[in-house]
Design a protein around this motif. Structure first.
Motif, PDB file in Angstrom:
ATOM      1  N   PRO A 248       0.819  -1.222   0.000  1.00 13.90           N
ATOM      2  CA  PRO A 248       0.000   0.000   0.000  1.00 13.90           C
ATOM      3  C   PRO A 248       0.847   1.264   0.000  1.00 13.90           C
ATOM      4  O   PRO A 248       1.966   1.292   0.521  1.00 13.90           O
ATOM      5  N   ASP A 270      -5.728   8.822   1.858  1.00 14.24           N
ATOM      6  CA  ASP A 270      -6.149   7.827   0.875  1.00 14.24           C
ATOM      7  C   ASP A 270      -5.028   6.819   0.684  1.00 14.24           C
ATOM      8  O   ASP A 270      -3.841   7.179   0.703  1.00 14.24           O
ATOM      9  N   THR A 272      -3.815   3.161  -1.564  1.00 15.68           N
ATOM     10  CA  THR A 272      -4.014   2.217  -2.672  1.00 15.68           C
ATOM     11  C   THR A 272      -3.116   1.019  -2.443  1.00 15.68           C
ATOM     12  O   THR A 272      -2.038   1.133  -1.837  1.00 15.68           O
ATOM     13  N   TYR A 274      -2.959  -3.673  -3.250  1.00 13.76           N
ATOM     14  CA  TYR A 274      -3.689  -4.926  -3.445  1.00 13.76           C
ATOM     15  C   TYR A 274      -3.041  -6.023  -2.628  1.00 13.76           C
ATOM     16  O   TYR A 274      -1.832  -6.220  -2.738  1.00 13.76           O
ATOM     17  N   THR A 276      -6.863  -4.801  -1.037  1.00  8.47           N
ATOM     18  CA  THR A 276      -7.292  -3.489  -0.549  1.00  8.47           C
ATOM     19  C   THR A 276      -6.820  -3.300   0.888  1.00  8.47           C
ATOM     20  O   THR A 276      -7.147  -4.099   1.769  1.00  8.47           O
ATOM     21  N   SER A 313     -14.231   1.855   1.088  1.00  9.56           N
ATOM     22  CA  SER A 313     -13.499   1.360  -0.081  1.00  9.56           C
ATOM     23  C   SER A 313     -14.397   1.497  -1.297  1.00  9.56           C
ATOM     24  O   SER A 313     -15.292   0.675  -1.534  1.00  9.56           O
ATOM     25  N   GLY A 317      -8.854  -2.194  -4.228  1.00  9.30           N
ATOM     26  CA  GLY A 317      -7.522  -1.612  -4.265  1.00  9.30           C
ATOM     27  C   GLY A 317      -7.443  -0.188  -3.771  1.00  9.30           C
ATOM     28  O   GLY A 317      -6.344   0.367  -3.711  1.00  9.30           O
ATOM     29  N   VAL A 318      -8.568   0.423  -3.422  1.00 15.70           N
ATOM     30  CA  VAL A 318      -8.597   1.817  -2.975  1.00 15.70           C
ATOM     31  C   VAL A 318      -9.372   1.893  -1.665  1.00 15.70           C
ATOM     32  O   VAL A 318     -10.436   1.286  -1.519  1.00 15.70           O
TER      33      VAL A 318
END
Length: 462
Positions: A248, A270, A272, A274, A276, A313, A317-318
């Motif tokens: 992340p 924020d 990002t 994977y 998430t 989310s 991924g975000v």
């Protein structure tokens, strides 16, 4: 008659306690210190949960029946129940309040049923539950909120279901960060095999972490099968090369925030990655300024994990998170860290918050009230001090009047006597003033006459 009624009620109660349900077998087992009642119902003619199970039952087994649903408060009278086995029935649904009053339950087994979902919130009614087996059902998903009700579970069997992914919240529960674990690390036994897992970094990292030294998680079977997509044939997880894992990254909305005392602010970051990532907020230090020594000394122990924050989310991924601070005070100032974590790693960003106007406050001396100076009387005037009104006749009259001694007043004198005397004094005063003015005018008129006579004599002599 009243006594007979009471005896009848007591007998009925005793029979209800010690009677055994139809199509069931009741027995006693020895635990070493006391005999425990065991009830087993495994007849194919049973289609509903029995309602007359003895109240002192410690272990209840309902196996290989046609029970399809577990109703609300199905075991409410079994407050001493410790083991509940509902295995290999036809159960398709369980009411969220089915396990009310099972305060002593330690083990719940639901193997071999037709469950497509499980009421995880119902685990709140079983605070001492340690073993939960859902082996061989039809569970296709594990919700994120399930982690909230599993902190005391040390044996969880989810094998032979239809699970494809694990929520990040579940992984946070099984592999907590240093400092987030309240006490010693609790070891757990997990059954995750025989599920169609998707080949992603989440399940791969779980496998590698479970194999590490001192891992808090032990897998029943380490040969997990995964596939690239649903419907494809699976392969051993150890043979899959995973390329989608991404550590992340965190981006705060602002790194430095200055806000006035008493205001409301929102800190946001924020992330990002994977799988998430999940976000947590930590306050690492208080405001460290030359003028805030007292505040730092009295601040609570840091670093401190904050609980009141939101995170969402919007897509895979975000994830974003905000923390709201209302009515800023001096103790809110300091350094905050937004930490993002997934199975691939940990990242964090810091935000420094300063409350405007933080200074050392001295005691302000009280302002002395300025009294208006009283009018100075004539006796405090300087000898050479004079005013424009001192030469007026009125002032002279007042001064003359003030020099007149006040009359002696006897208590027996009446008001009329005092008034008459006052008029007499005033008349005498006015007469004196008139005589003085007359004498002055006479002297002034006589002087020119004297001068003119002298002038006539001087002319005659010449």
């Amino acid at each position: 008659m009243y006594l007979l009624a009471i005896v009848h009620i007591l007998q009925s109660t005793l029979l209800a306690v010690h009677s055994c349900p139809a199509l069931c077998a009741c027995s006693y087992g020895n635990s070493g210190t006391a005999e425990l009642r065991l009830v087993q119902c495994s007849d194919s003619g049973i289609s509903a949960v029995p309602i007359n199970v003895p109240a002192d039952t410690v272990k209840l087994r309902l196996e290989k029946t046609w029970i399809s649903r577990v109703p609300r408060a199905a075991f409410y009278n079994l407050s001493e129940l410790r083991f509940l086995w509902l295995t290999y029935n036809s159960i398709t649904s369980i009411h969220p309040s089915s396990f009310v009053n099972l305060k002593a339950l330690r083990e719940l087994r639901l193997d071999g049923n037709l469950l497509t979902s499980f009421p995880w919130e119902g685990l709140r009614d079983m605070p001492h539950l340690q073993t939960l087996s859902l082996h061989n059902n039809r569970l296709s998903s594990l919700p994120a909120h399930a982690s909230l009700f599993l902190p005391n579970i040390t044996y969880l069997d989810l094998s032979s279901n239809r699970l494809t992914i694990l929520p990040a919240e579940m992984l946070d529960l099984w592999f907590p960060l240093p400092g987030q674990q309240g006490g010693p690390v609790q070891r757990r036994i997990l059954g995750l095999h025989d599920n169609p897992w998707l080949c992603d970094c989440q399940i791969s990292m779980l496998m590698s972490l479970s194999l590490s030294l001192g891992s808090p998680v032990v897998l029943m079977d380490q040969l997990l099968i995964c596939s690239r997509s649903l419907g494809q044939s699976g392969m051993l997880l150890t043979q899959v090369e995973l390329s989608r894992c991404m550590r992340p990254s965190v981006q705060p909305a602002a790194t430095r925030v200055i806000s006035p005392l008493g205001s409301n602010i929102i800190l946001r970051c924020d992330a990002t990655g994977y799988p998430t990532p999940t976000l947590t907020w930590i306050k690492t230090s208080a405001y460290n300024d030359c003028c805030q020594e007292d505040i730092v000394e009295n601040s609570e122990q840091l670093p401190k994990h904050l609980d009141s924050f939101m995170q969402e989310s919007p897509r895979v991924g975000v994830r974003w998170s905000i923390i709201s601070l209302n009515g800023l005070s001096y103790k809110d100032a300091g350094e905050y860290r937004c930490q993002a974590r997934n199975m691939a790693g940990i990242s964090e960003a810091q935000i420094k918050l300063k409350v405007a106007g933080i200074t050392r406050i001295f005691r302000i001396p009280k302002r002395k009230s300025q009294k208006t100076p009283a009018k100075s009387s004539s006796k405090y005037r300087k000898p050479n001090q004079s005013t424009a009104t001192t030469n007026t006749p009125a002032v002279k009259e007042n001064q003359i009047f003030q020099n007149i001694p006040p009359p002696l007043i006897n208590k027996t004198q009446t008001a009329s006597n005092l008034v008459s005397k006052a008029f007499a004094i005033d008349k005498t005063y006015k007469t004196n003033i008139a005589d003085a003015k007359k004498n002055t005018q006479t002297s002034i008129k006589s002087k020119p006459l004297e001068n003119s006579t002298t002038a006539l004599l001087s002319e005659t002599l010449v």
